[in-house]
Motif scaffolding. Structure first.
Motif, mmCIF file in Angstrom:
data_model
loop_
_atom_site.group_PDB
_atom_site.id
_atom_site.type_symbol
_atom_site.label_atom_id
_atom_site.label_comp_id
_atom_site.label_asym_id
_atom_site.label_seq_id
_atom_site.Cartn_x
_atom_site.Cartn_y
_atom_site.Cartn_z
ATOM 1 N N MET A 1 0.823 -1.197 0.000
ATOM 2 C CA MET A 1 0.000 0.000 0.000
ATOM 3 C C MET A 1 0.866 1.259 0.000
ATOM 4 O O MET A 1 0.503 2.264 -0.618
ATOM 5 C CB MET A 1 -0.929 0.004 1.221
ATOM 6 C CG MET A 1 -1.905 -1.173 1.267
ATOM 7 S SD MET A 1 -3.018 -1.223 -0.160
ATOM 8 C CE MET A 1 -4.005 0.235 0.134
ATOM 9 N N ARG A 2 2.024 1.197 0.678
ATOM 10 C CA ARG A 2 2.924 2.354 0.716
ATOM 11 C C ARG A 2 3.763 2.457 -0.550
ATOM 12 O O ARG A 2 3.995 3.542 -1.078
ATOM 13 C CB ARG A 2 3.843 2.280 1.936
ATOM 14 C CG ARG A 2 3.161 2.458 3.279
ATOM 15 C CD ARG A 2 4.185 2.657 4.378
ATOM 16 N NE ARG A 2 5.110 1.536 4.443
ATOM 17 C CZ ARG A 2 4.957 0.468 5.236
ATOM 18 N NH1 ARG A 2 3.880 0.391 6.017
ATOM 19 N NH2 ARG A 2 5.832 -0.502 5.239
ATOM 20 N N ASN A 3 4.222 1.314 -1.030
ATOM 21 C CA ASN A 3 5.154 1.282 -2.151
ATOM 22 C C ASN A 3 4.702 0.221 -3.152
ATOM 23 O O ASN A 3 5.128 -0.934 -3.081
ATOM 24 C CB ASN A 3 6.564 0.977 -1.633
ATOM 25 C CG ASN A 3 7.608 1.076 -2.716
ATOM 26 O OD1 ASN A 3 7.376 1.678 -3.758
ATOM 27 N ND2 ASN A 3 8.764 0.483 -2.475
ATOM 28 N N PRO A 4 3.804 0.580 -4.061
ATOM 29 C CA PRO A 4 3.209 -0.414 -4.981
ATOM 30 C C PRO A 4 4.194 -0.919 -6.029
ATOM 31 O O PRO A 4 4.332 -0.342 -7.107
ATOM 32 C CB PRO A 4 2.046 0.354 -5.625
ATOM 33 C CG PRO A 4 2.436 1.796 -5.523
ATOM 34 C CD PRO A 4 3.234 1.927 -4.270
ATOM 35 N N LYS A 5 4.868 -1.995 -5.708
ATOM 36 C CA LYS A 5 5.799 -2.636 -6.638
ATOM 37 C C LYS A 5 5.480 -4.135 -6.726
ATOM 38 O O LYS A 5 4.925 -4.710 -5.779
ATOM 39 C CB LYS A 5 7.245 -2.452 -6.176
ATOM 40 C CG LYS A 5 7.737 -1.013 -6.253
ATOM 41 C CD LYS A 5 9.203 -0.938 -5.838
ATOM 42 C CE LYS A 5 9.734 0.490 -5.967
ATOM 43 N NZ LYS A 5 11.163 0.578 -5.573
ATOM 44 N N PRO A 6 5.818 -4.782 -7.847
ATOM 45 C CA PRO A 6 5.621 -6.235 -7.955
ATOM 46 C C PRO A 6 6.376 -6.974 -6.854
ATOM 47 O O PRO A 6 7.435 -6.532 -6.404
ATOM 48 C CB PRO A 6 6.182 -6.568 -9.346
ATOM 49 C CG PRO A 6 6.087 -5.285 -10.108
ATOM 50 C CD PRO A 6 6.335 -4.194 -9.106
ATOM 51 N N PHE A 7 5.823 -8.106 -6.426
ATOM 52 C CA PHE A 7 6.457 -8.871 -5.343
ATOM 53 C C PHE A 7 6.335 -10.364 -5.618
ATOM 54 O O PHE A 7 5.541 -10.811 -6.440
ATOM 55 C CB PHE A 7 5.824 -8.528 -3.990
ATOM 56 C CG PHE A 7 4.346 -8.792 -3.921
ATOM 57 C CD1 PHE A 7 3.858 -10.044 -3.552
ATOM 58 C CD2 PHE A 7 3.441 -7.791 -4.224
ATOM 59 C CE1 PHE A 7 2.501 -10.293 -3.495
ATOM 60 C CE2 PHE A 7 2.073 -8.026 -4.170
ATOM 61 C CZ PHE A 7 1.606 -9.270 -3.803
ATOM 62 N N ASN A 8 7.154 -11.122 -4.912
ATOM 63 C CA ASN A 8 7.158 -12.585 -5.022
ATOM 64 C C ASN A 8 7.519 -13.149 -3.654
ATOM 65 O O ASN A 8 8.638 -12.950 -3.173
ATOM 66 C CB ASN A 8 8.183 -13.029 -6.071
ATOM 67 C CG ASN A 8 7.972 -14.479 -6.475
ATOM 68 O OD1 ASN A 8 7.467 -15.274 -5.701
ATOM 69 N ND2 ASN A 8 8.372 -14.821 -7.673
ATOM 70 N N ASP A 9 6.566 -13.826 -3.024
ATOM 71 C CA ASP A 9 6.757 -14.316 -1.654
ATOM 72 C C ASP A 9 6.447 -15.810 -1.559
ATOM 73 O O ASP A 9 5.817 -16.392 -2.451
ATOM 74 C CB ASP A 9 5.853 -13.544 -0.682
ATOM 75 C CG ASP A 9 6.240 -12.089 -0.574
ATOM 76 O OD1 ASP A 9 7.447 -11.785 -0.671
ATOM 77 O OD2 ASP A 9 5.334 -11.239 -0.414
ATOM 78 N N LEU A 10 6.888 -16.391 -0.437
ATOM 79 C CA LEU A 10 6.668 -17.810 -0.157
ATOM 80 C C LEU A 10 6.116 -17.940 1.250
ATOM 81 O O LEU A 10 6.747 -17.462 2.217
ATOM 82 C CB LEU A 10 7.993 -18.579 -0.291
ATOM 83 C CG LEU A 10 7.933 -20.098 -0.153
ATOM 84 C CD1 LEU A 10 7.130 -20.710 -1.296
ATOM 85 C CD2 LEU A 10 9.343 -20.665 -0.142
ATOM 86 N N TYR A 11 4.927 -18.553 1.384
ATOM 87 C CA TYR A 11 4.267 -18.631 2.686
ATOM 88 C C TYR A 11 3.841 -20.066 2.998
ATOM 89 O O TYR A 11 3.471 -20.827 2.092
ATOM 90 C CB TYR A 11 3.026 -17.735 2.725
ATOM 91 C CG TYR A 11 3.323 -16.263 2.585
ATOM 92 C CD1 TYR A 11 4.207 -15.621 3.446
ATOM 93 C CD2 TYR A 11 2.715 -15.512 1.589
ATOM 94 C CE1 TYR A 11 4.477 -14.266 3.320
ATOM 95 C CE2 TYR A 11 2.976 -14.162 1.453
ATOM 96 C CZ TYR A 11 3.864 -13.548 2.319
ATOM 97 O OH TYR A 11 4.126 -12.216 2.182
ATOM 98 N N LEU A 12 3.851 -20.365 4.300
ATOM 99 C CA LEU A 12 3.346 -21.645 4.791
ATOM 100 C C LEU A 12 1.949 -21.424 5.365
ATOM 101 O O LEU A 12 1.760 -20.620 6.287
ATOM 102 C CB LEU A 12 4.265 -22.211 5.875
ATOM 103 C CG LEU A 12 3.771 -23.487 6.574
ATOM 104 C CD1 LEU A 12 3.627 -24.631 5.569
ATOM 105 C CD2 LEU A 12 4.712 -23.876 7.708
ATOM 106 N N PHE A 13 0.956 -22.126 4.816
ATOM 107 C CA PHE A 13 -0.427 -22.040 5.275
ATOM 108 C C PHE A 13 -0.748 -23.247 6.161
ATOM 109 O O PHE A 13 -0.396 -24.385 5.823
ATOM 110 C CB PHE A 13 -1.392 -22.006 4.094
ATOM 111 C CG PHE A 13 -1.416 -20.701 3.359
ATOM 112 C CD1 PHE A 13 -2.424 -19.780 3.592
ATOM 113 C CD2 PHE A 13 -0.423 -20.395 2.443
ATOM 114 C CE1 PHE A 13 -2.455 -18.579 2.904
ATOM 115 C CE2 PHE A 13 -0.439 -19.200 1.763
ATOM 116 C CZ PHE A 13 -1.457 -18.276 1.988
#
Length: 400
Positions: free
Chosen positions: A256-268
């Motif tokens: 929301m502060r810095n709208p840039k593309p991202f790529n993350d890895l999460y454990l659900f």
């Protein structure tokens, strides 16, 4: 009353006072002529009210109105030769002295514009043709209305022609058709890519996700047509492990502060797809309004649980290999030291043998050498035993 109404009233004594429809095109003018220039309409009026076409010349009273008309008009006799035309028709046909001579000497149905038309037809007809006379420098598209007129005995009297230049209109139409064709091609291409993407999504562990900031929800889909399921942002965060819940919340605030593309890895811990813990790779692109505020985001969600399991197994094997290497290095260092001690003693005692004078001293040295040899033999046996044990320990068991 417009000028076209005046022409018709003067020619045919037709009362069109109060007529609302403006005869502004060749179709309008042609239709009006067709309605009011039939044999019955003409011959049922006094001779004084008809066109004075004797010798195929126009009445002086009508001449000015005919010449000043904005609609290109011309009249041809029953043999198809030009009788007269107005300034609008001269302008449309680009007449000069040579051009007018050409058109007056050319029969109507011998003109290229009318080559495909049947001169024996008795009804009025409308056509749009290319007017191409390179020798006269004419190359344009015109729309033409031809109205044959007959006497009371159904004998052809003359042809009334109304025309207009539609070259620019045709260019616009062709341009629009080309644009529509390009749009259709683009739509076809998009549809093909959409089907391909849809196939890939359905046969893979991927979903397309769409974040709606205003509604505070995230939609997930494989079909690209409708969501497979929708979660509120809070429901989405609740499905994450404790550590990754904090990481994901921080990512949301950063986006929301810095709208840039991202790529993350999460454990659900659980999701609508998997009731058991699962790893997901999430990449996304924020969408902003004109002021730069994030209004939504979209991207791909991929189930990488199997990949993470393989990576964890590989990590364990790497750690095991590293431990085995360290153990072998330590073992070799120890064995090197244990071998060096008896070997050094054997070499030292052997070096002293030539200098020993008495039998007793010689026997003592030989005994020491023999003792060191036995110790060396024991060290060798220990090496074999430990090597076999280490190999058995280093051999991986079957995956459970």
């Amino acid at each position: 009353m417009n000028i076209i109404d005046t022409i018709i009233q003067r020619l045919f004594h037709i009362d069109i006072t109060g007529k609302q429809e403006a005869l502004a095109t060749t179709q309008d003018m042609g239709r009006y002529i067709e309605e009011h220039c039939s044999a019955t309409a003409l011959t049922s009026r006094p001779a004084s009210s008809r066109l004075a076409l004797t010798g195929f010349s126009l009445e002086k009273e009508f001449k000015k109105l005919f010449e000043d008309n904005d609609i290109a008009m011309s009249f041809y006799n029953n043999e198809g030769y030009l009788v007269d035309l107005n300034d609008a028709m001269r302008k449309l046909c680009g007449f000069d002295a040579e051009g007018e001579k050409f058109f007056r000497e050319t029969r109507l149905f011998d003109a290229p514009v009318f080559h495909d038309l049947d001169p024996s037809r008795r009804d009025s007809f409308y056509t749009c043709q290319r007017m191409f006379y390179p020798e006269l420098g004419i190359n344009r598209y015109i729309e033409v209305r031809v109205q044959p007129t007959f006497d009371k005995n159904e004998r052809l009297q003359y042809y009334a022609i109304t025309s207009r230049d539609v070259t620019e209109k045709r260019k616009r139409l062709m341009k629009r058709q080309k644009q529509e064709e390009e749009l259709r091609d683009t739509a076809t291409t998009i549809s093909r890519y959409e089907r391909q993407l849809n196939h890939l999504l359905k046969h893979s562990n991927m979903y397309v996700w769409q974040l709606d900031i205003e509604k505070q929800n995230i939609a997930f889909t494989r079909s690209l047509r409708q969501p497979d399921y929708v979660l509120t942002i809070e429901e989405y965060l609740d499905g994450l492990s404790d550590e990754h819940r904090q990481l994901s919340a921080a990512r949301f605030q950063e986006m929301m502060r810095n709208p840039k593309p991202f790529n993350d890895l999460y454990l659900f811990r659980q999701t609508p797809i998997n009731a058991t813990p699962a790893w997901y790779a999430i990449d996304g692109i924020p969408v902003t309004d004109a002021e730069g505020h994030v209004t939504s985001a979209f991207g791909l969600l991929r189930d990488v649980t199997q990949l993470m399991s393989i990576q964890q197994q590989l990590l364990k094997e790497q750690q095991r290999a590293e431990a085995s290497t360290a153990m072998k290095t330590s073992f070799l260092d120890n064995m090197r030291q244990e071998l060096r001690t008896p070997l050094s003693a054997i070499i030292a005692n052997a070096d002293q043998l030539p200098s020993v004078q008495t039998a007793e001293e010689r026997a003592e040295l030989l005994h020491s050498i023999l003792s060191d040899c036995e110790q060396l033999q024991q060290v060798g046996s220990d090496i074999v035993t430990k090597t076999a044990a280490n190999q058995e320990k280093a051999t991986p068991t079957s995956a459970s």
